[in-house]
Scaffold this motif. Sequence first.
Motif, PDB file in Angstrom:
ATOM      1  N   GLU A  92       0.828  -1.203   0.000  1.00 49.82           N
ATOM      2  CA  GLU A  92       0.000   0.000   0.000  1.00 49.82           C
ATOM      3  C   GLU A  92       0.866   1.259   0.000  1.00 49.82           C
ATOM      4  OE1 GLU A  92      -3.554   2.235   0.025  1.00 49.82           O
ATOM      5  OE2 GLU A  92      -3.104   0.128  -0.457  1.00 49.82           O
ATOM      6  N   ASP A  93       1.964   1.245   0.751  1.00 48.68           N
ATOM      7  CA  ASP A  93       2.849   2.411   0.790  1.00 48.68           C
ATOM      8  C   ASP A  93       3.557   2.623  -0.542  1.00 48.68           C
ATOM      9  OD1 ASP A  93       2.078   2.919   3.345  1.00 48.68           O
ATOM     10  OD2 ASP A  93       3.967   2.374   4.312  1.00 48.68           O
ATOM     11  N   VAL A  94       3.962   1.511  -1.200  1.00 50.55           N
ATOM     12  CA  VAL A  94       4.581   1.634  -2.522  1.00 50.55           C
ATOM     13  C   VAL A  94       3.576   2.219  -3.507  1.00 50.55           C
ATOM     14  CG1 VAL A  94       5.495   0.339  -4.486  1.00 50.55           C
ATOM     15  CG2 VAL A  94       6.261  -0.208  -2.168  1.00 50.55           C
ATOM     16  N   LYS A  95       2.353   1.732  -3.472  1.00 50.36           N
ATOM     17  CA  LYS A  95       1.301   2.251  -4.355  1.00 50.36           C
ATOM     18  C   LYS A  95       1.104   3.747  -4.120  1.00 50.36           C
ATOM     19  CE  LYS A  95      -3.715   1.840  -5.057  1.00 50.36           C
ATOM     20  NZ  LYS A  95      -4.071   3.142  -4.441  1.00 50.36           N
ATOM     21  N   ASN A  96       0.986   4.128  -2.854  1.00 46.56           N
ATOM     22  CA  ASN A  96       0.771   5.544  -2.541  1.00 46.56           C
ATOM     23  C   ASN A  96       1.952   6.407  -2.969  1.00 46.56           C
ATOM     24  OD1 ASN A  96      -1.710   4.939  -1.406  1.00 46.56           O
ATOM     25  ND2 ASN A  96      -0.907   4.810   0.686  1.00 46.56           N
ATOM     26  N   ALA A  97       3.165   5.874  -2.795  1.00 48.34           N
ATOM     27  CA  ALA A  97       4.356   6.638  -3.194  1.00 48.34           C
ATOM     28  C   ALA A  97       4.398   6.830  -4.708  1.00 48.34           C
ATOM     29  CB  ALA A  97       5.616   5.924  -2.719  1.00 48.34           C
ATOM     30  N   LEU A  98       4.078   5.770  -5.450  1.00 49.34           N
ATOM     31  CA  LEU A  98       4.119   5.867  -6.906  1.00 49.34           C
ATOM     32  C   LEU A  98       3.031   6.802  -7.440  1.00 49.34           C
ATOM     33  CD1 LEU A  98       4.762   2.116  -7.808  1.00 49.34           C
ATOM     34  CD2 LEU A  98       6.400   3.999  -7.987  1.00 49.34           C
ATOM     35  N   GLU A  99       1.915   6.905  -6.712  1.00 45.83           N
ATOM     36  CA  GLU A  99       0.801   7.741  -7.165  1.00 45.83           C
ATOM     37  C   GLU A  99       0.776   9.105  -6.487  1.00 45.83           C
ATOM     38  OE1 GLU A  99      -2.638   5.393  -6.358  1.00 45.83           O
ATOM     39  OE2 GLU A  99      -2.362   4.093  -8.105  1.00 45.83           O
ATOM     40  N   ASN A 100       1.755   9.359  -5.608  1.00 44.04           N
ATOM     41  CA  ASN A 100       1.770  10.608  -4.851  1.00 44.04           C
ATOM     42  C   ASN A 100       1.923  11.804  -5.804  1.00 44.04           C
ATOM     43  OD1 ASN A 100       2.428  12.820  -3.158  1.00 44.04           O
ATOM     44  ND2 ASN A 100       3.279  11.425  -1.624  1.00 44.04           N
ATOM     45  N   PRO A 101       1.000  12.760  -5.770  1.00 48.96           N
ATOM     46  CA  PRO A 101       1.093  13.908  -6.684  1.00 48.96           C
ATOM     47  C   PRO A 101       2.322  14.775  -6.447  1.00 48.96           C
ATOM     48  CG  PRO A 101      -0.631  14.244  -5.036  1.00 48.96           C
ATOM     49  CD  PRO A 101      -0.190  12.816  -4.920  1.00 48.96           C
ATOM     50  N   VAL A 102       2.869  14.718  -5.232  1.00 47.56           N
ATOM     51  CA  VAL A 102       4.083  15.506  -4.957  1.00 47.56           C
ATOM     52  C   VAL A 102       5.204  15.081  -5.884  1.00 47.56           C
ATOM     53  CG1 VAL A 102       5.896  15.936  -3.258  1.00 47.56           C
ATOM     54  CG2 VAL A 102       3.497  16.009  -2.566  1.00 47.56           C
ATOM     55  N   PHE A 103       5.393  13.762  -6.010  1.00 46.95           N
ATOM     56  CA  PHE A 103       6.480  13.285  -6.865  1.00 46.95           C
ATOM     57  C   PHE A 103       6.190  13.557  -8.338  1.00 46.95           C
ATOM     58  CE2 PHE A 103       6.818  10.563  -3.034  1.00 46.95           C
ATOM     59  CZ  PHE A 103       8.071  10.983  -2.630  1.00 46.95           C
ATOM     60  N   ARG A 104       4.910  13.578  -8.717  1.00 45.54           N
ATOM     61  CA  ARG A 104       4.574  13.925 -10.101  1.00 45.54           C
ATOM     62  C   ARG A 104       4.916  15.384 -10.378  1.00 45.54           C
ATOM     63  NH1 ARG A 104      -0.253  10.893  -9.295  1.00 45.54           N
ATOM     64  NH2 ARG A 104      -1.496  12.812  -9.203  1.00 45.54           N
ATOM     65  N   CYS A 105       4.676  16.227  -9.377  1.00 44.58           N
ATOM     66  CA  CYS A 105       5.013  17.647  -9.554  1.00 44.58           C
ATOM     67  C   CYS A 105       6.519  17.849  -9.663  1.00 44.58           C
ATOM     68  CB  CYS A 105       4.463  18.456  -8.383  1.00 44.58           C
ATOM     69  SG  CYS A 105       2.673  18.620  -8.362  1.00 44.58           S
ATOM     70  N   VAL A 106       7.259  17.093  -8.885  1.00 48.73           N
ATOM     71  CA  VAL A 106       8.713  17.215  -8.912  1.00 48.73           C
ATOM     72  C   VAL A 106       9.254  16.871 -10.292  1.00 48.73           C
ATOM     73  CG1 VAL A 106      10.841  16.165  -8.051  1.00 48.73           C
ATOM     74  CG2 VAL A 106       9.066  16.837  -6.459  1.00 48.73           C
ATOM     75  N   ARG A 107       8.602  15.937 -10.968  1.00 50.06           N
ATOM     76  CA  ARG A 107       9.082  15.505 -12.293  1.00 50.06           C
ATOM     77  C   ARG A 107       8.899  16.578 -13.359  1.00 50.06           C
ATOM     78  NH1 ARG A 107       6.162  10.582 -10.807  1.00 50.06           N
ATOM     79  NH2 ARG A 107       7.627   8.976 -10.155  1.00 50.06           N
ATOM     80  N   LYS A 108       7.974  17.513 -13.126  1.00 47.21           N
ATOM     81  CA  LYS A 108       7.680  18.508 -14.146  1.00 47.21           C
ATOM     82  C   LYS A 108       8.830  19.511 -14.287  1.00 47.21           C
ATOM     83  CE  LYS A 108       2.643  18.445 -13.548  1.00 47.21           C
ATOM     84  NZ  LYS A 108       1.453  19.250 -13.159  1.00 47.21           N
ATOM     85  N   GLU A 109       9.004  20.013 -15.491  1.00 52.17           N
ATOM     86  CA  GLU A 109       9.974  21.071 -15.694  1.00 52.17           C
ATOM     87  C   GLU A 109       9.438  22.374 -15.120  1.00 52.17           C
ATOM     88  OE1 GLU A 109      10.664  21.373 -19.836  1.00 52.17           O
ATOM     89  OE2 GLU A 109      11.957  19.626 -19.934  1.00 52.17           O
ATOM     90  N   VAL A 110      10.348  23.152 -14.536  1.00 48.39           N
ATOM     91  CA  VAL A 110       9.944  24.467 -14.029  1.00 48.39           C
ATOM     92  C   VAL A 110       9.725  25.397 -15.241  1.00 48.39           C
ATOM     93  CG1 VAL A 110      11.083  24.218 -11.819  1.00 48.39           C
ATOM     94  CG2 VAL A 110      12.373  25.111 -13.745  1.00 48.39           C
TER      95      VAL A 110
END
Length: 455
Positions: A433-451
């Motif tokens: 469940e924690d791996v699933k939440n980490a992979l789907e966490n919007p924070v990490f998706r935002c980090v991937r975006k270019e500034v």
Amino acid sequence: MKGHAVSDKPKIKDLLDESACEHNATKKKACNTTTPGATSGGCAFEGAQISLFPYADAAHLVHGPLTCLSSSWETRATPTSYEGRDMTQMGFTTAVTTNDVIFGGEDKLYDGIVYVMEHYDPKAIFVYSTCVTAMIGDDIDVVCRHAEKKFNIPIVPVHAPGFVGGKNLGSRLGGEAVLKNLIGRKEPQGDVSHAINLIGDYNVTGDMWQYKPILDELGIRILSTLSGDGRIDEICTAHRAKLNVIVCAKSLVTFTRKMKERYGIPFVSVSFYGQRDTTNAIMAIAEGIGDPELIERTRKVLAREEQRLDEQLTPYRELFKGKKAVLNTGGNKSWSIASALQDLGIEVVATSVRKATEADKEKAREYLGENGVLMTNPGAEQAKMIDKFKADLLLAGGRSLYTAIKKGISFIDVNQEKKKSYGAYNGLLSLAEDVKNALENPVFRCVRKEVPWEK
């Protein structure tokens, strides 16, 4: 204190030359040793405290400067079911000063023991020597013997000053103190035909409580634990167990080897991380006890539990297909958590072995295969491994979060500071469940975006 006697301290050389470790014969020095003065990752004093601290009904009195207490007090979340005052939440020290260095600190130590007894009434007191008090020659053995006669409870000297080596050696020294001063002092009540001792499970975040219900169902009695959720009275009866079970902690192999020599108790080494290892561990315990009826009953219970777990893990495994992880943690977790991740269908491409023993390194190689990387300098290597293998997930201690953020991948804290148990079958569900939440966490998706200014 007067009347010094010859100290019965453990011999460091004997602890380093461990016959139960298959690597001592082929190496010039013991596994995971540390040069005095270079105790990166923790000193022997800290290792001894970690091994003994989870005894909730014992007081832990540090005979040394105040800073020695603060360096290792309450370093791990080791919950207890003890209904009395939880001594793991208390810190005791003699707070040695310059005057004590000049004139000796033995009287101060005795006064400290008296104070603890009068105000807290513990079942036992562990008295730790430190670098300062070991160098000035305070005889804690004499003080402890004198106090034990007065109060009629175990007053246990622990000879683990930090300068003798690292945490691994300190754990062995803690085991020596228990073996010499506690084991065999009492006889157990009730049936011990299926009794075991759990050695080396510190019950971090309640890991032990994940698999204990299965052992209870099978009729396997946990006679004592060294040391998670431990009790002094129980460890005093440990010599009557039928099997010692080392749980992912080869630092205490000396303890179990000496228990076998003195009391004829065999031992097995197991892990309770992941589906495969949990099943193998419980089966090894049943086979170690040797009762055919118990073995057959264990097979049936494990088959039921595995079927239940597979049904619950199916949607997670579909989600994790093709995912890759880098693991940066210490000791036996270098392979045990890798095993758990593989049970979820995640490929572990690299793991840290910087604090691992030779046995841990062999297990890590076995689980990761020839293409997996065993990182000896994870601080410098983990970022490169993320880039090289295009990893999706980093599992490590909190300090590595910044690496995950910089690389734009998901992160999970799996060090001893974590707040959730990943042990046994239910723990594997929590990890999924924690791996699933980490992979789907919007924070990490935002980090991937270019500034915006880099688009």
